[in-house]
Design a protein around this motif. Structure first.
Motif, PDB file in Angstrom:
ATOM      1  N   CYS A   7      28.204 -36.637  79.978  1.00  0.00           N
ATOM      2  CA  CYS A   7      27.741 -37.018  78.534  1.00  0.00           C
ATOM      3  C   CYS A   7      26.521 -37.915  78.731  1.00  0.00           C
ATOM      4  N   ARG A   8      26.625 -38.978  79.548  1.00  0.00           N
ATOM      5  CA  ARG A   8      25.598 -40.103  79.810  1.00  0.00           C
ATOM      6  C   ARG A   8      24.593 -39.531  80.345  1.00  0.00           C
ATOM      7  N   LEU A   9      24.621 -38.513  81.216  1.00  0.00           N
ATOM      8  CA  LEU A   9      23.206 -37.781  81.931  1.00  0.00           C
ATOM      9  C   LEU A   9      22.635 -37.117  81.048  1.00  0.00           C
ATOM     10  N   ILE A  10      23.209 -36.049  80.120  1.00  0.00           N
ATOM     11  CA  ILE A  10      22.413 -35.337  79.153  1.00  0.00           C
ATOM     12  C   ILE A  10      21.721 -36.302  78.155  1.00  0.00           C
ATOM     13  N   ASN A  11      22.530 -37.320  77.707  1.00  0.00           N
ATOM     14  CA  ASN A  11      21.826 -38.161  76.822  1.00  0.00           C
ATOM     15  C   ASN A  11      20.773 -38.989  77.384  1.00  0.00           C
ATOM     16  N   SER A  12      20.580 -39.314  78.801  1.00  0.00           N
ATOM     17  CA  SER A  12      19.585 -40.061  79.036  1.00  0.00           C
ATOM     18  C   SER A  12      18.449 -39.056  79.249  1.00  0.00           C
ATOM     19  N   LEU A  13      18.445 -37.828  79.116  1.00  0.00           N
ATOM     20  CA  LEU A  13      17.312 -37.068  79.357  1.00  0.00           C
ATOM     21  C   LEU A  13      16.673 -37.051  77.672  1.00  0.00           C
ATOM     22  N   TYR A  14      17.174 -37.642  76.689  1.00  0.00           N
ATOM     23  CA  TYR A  14      16.195 -37.584  75.368  1.00  0.00           C
ATOM     24  C   TYR A  14      15.877 -39.041  74.951  1.00  0.00           C
ATOM     25  N   PRO A  15      15.141 -38.971  74.085  1.00  0.00           N
ATOM     26  CA  PRO A  15      14.624 -40.442  73.409  1.00  0.00           C
ATOM     27  C   PRO A  15      15.747 -40.951  72.785  1.00  0.00           C
ATOM     28  N   ARG A  16      15.588 -42.392  72.836  1.00  0.00           N
ATOM     29  CA  ARG A  16      16.709 -43.073  72.318  1.00  0.00           C
ATOM     30  C   ARG A  16      16.892 -42.713  70.589  1.00  0.00           C
ATOM     31  N   GLY A  17      18.019 -42.374  70.121  1.00  0.00           N
ATOM     32  CA  GLY A  17      18.082 -42.095  68.826  1.00  0.00           C
ATOM     33  C   GLY A  17      18.276 -40.479  68.488  1.00  0.00           C
ATOM     34  N   LYS A  18      17.979 -39.920  69.683  1.00  0.00           N
ATOM     35  CA  LYS A  18      17.783 -38.388  69.516  1.00  0.00           C
ATOM     36  C   LYS A  18      19.028 -37.741  70.423  1.00  0.00           C
ATOM     37  N   GLU A  19      19.941 -38.421  70.955  1.00  0.00           N
ATOM     38  CA  GLU A  19      20.592 -37.885  71.895  1.00  0.00           C
ATOM     39  C   GLU A  19      21.745 -36.885  71.246  1.00  0.00           C
ATOM     40  N   PRO A  20      21.960 -35.916  71.873  1.00  0.00           N
ATOM     41  CA  PRO A  20      22.906 -34.775  71.455  1.00  0.00           C
ATOM     42  C   PRO A  20      24.330 -35.300  71.222  1.00  0.00           C
ATOM     43  N   ILE A  21      24.642 -36.199  72.049  1.00  0.00           N
ATOM     44  CA  ILE A  21      26.125 -36.459  72.018  1.00  0.00           C
ATOM     45  C   ILE A  21      26.079 -37.932  71.660  1.00  0.00           C
ATOM     46  N   LYS A  22      26.425 -38.141  70.287  1.00  0.00           N
ATOM     47  CA  LYS A  22      26.537 -39.243  69.611  1.00  0.00           C
ATOM     48  C   LYS A  22      27.579 -40.482  69.716  1.00  0.00           C
TER      49      LYS A  22
END
Length: 199
Positions: free
Chosen positions: A63-78
């Motif tokens: 989950c941290r990995l996929i969130n790190s591929l998005y800009p801050r504030g737009k993470e898919p897993i809140k």
């Protein structure tokens, strides 16, 4: 891992074939990328398929990995809850899989939750992470961290635009894939119902 007895016969042969697809060198590259992508505060696992599985099994790192591929504030897993309950950990894995598909990983490259949770097919887990890394390098949106040589850049579509005149000209041509009718004639053909002469 599920408590299963040893497999025999065809089941064992199939499991051995699946296990042969696992690549220890690729495991090391993926571990290095995940640590670089998520930040240096992750503990590196010992080499080996079981250690790699235990490292990813609770779903938090994925989950941290996929969130790190998005800009801050737009993470898919809140929210990534820390939990030791099996169903919560499996839920985090499935959240990662849904987010990976939304990111652009094709459905055929995505592993099943049991492949990781029970260690049934760790090569499929590697395949998913490779596809995710390749996609991140290809997108080139500034979110990828790590060595760009770790993953292949995916081919991009090259759209061509044709004018109406060019499209009309193409309709009158017979493509070479369809063959050619040059030199075709009916000489030597006999009428229907007549006997063939065999010499």
């Amino acid at each position: 891992m599920a408590n299963r007895g040893p497999s025999y016969g065809l089941s064992r042969e199939v499991q051995e074939k699946i296990e042969q697809k696992y690549d220890p060198d690729l495991e090391q590259r993926l571990v290095d990328w995940i640590i670089a992508q998520c930040g240096g505060n992750l503990e590196k696992p010992q080499p080996g398929k079981q250690n790699f599985q235990k490292w990813l099994m609770d779903g938090t790192i994925l989950c941290r990995l996929i969130n790190s591929l998005y800009p801050r504030g737009k993470e898919p897993i809140k929210k990534i809850p820390e939990s030791q309950m099996a169903f919560k950990q499996m839920e985090k894995i499935s959240q990662f899989l849904q987010a990976a598909e939304a990111y652009g990983v094709t459905t055929t490259d995505v592993f099943q939750t049991v492949d990781l949770w029970e260690g049934k097919d760790m090569a499929a887990v590697q395949r998913t992470l490779m596809a995710l890394g390749s996609l991140a390098v290809t997108k080139d949106d500034g979110q990828y961290r790590g060595d760009r040589d770790w993953f292949h850049r995916k081919a991009q579509g090259y759209r061509r635009e044709f004018t109406d005149e060019q499209l009309r000209q193409g309709q009158s041509l017979i493509g070479l894939q369809m063959g050619s009718n040059r030199g075709a004639s009916q000489s030597g053909m006999t009428g229907y119902g007549m006997h063939r002469q065999i010499m």
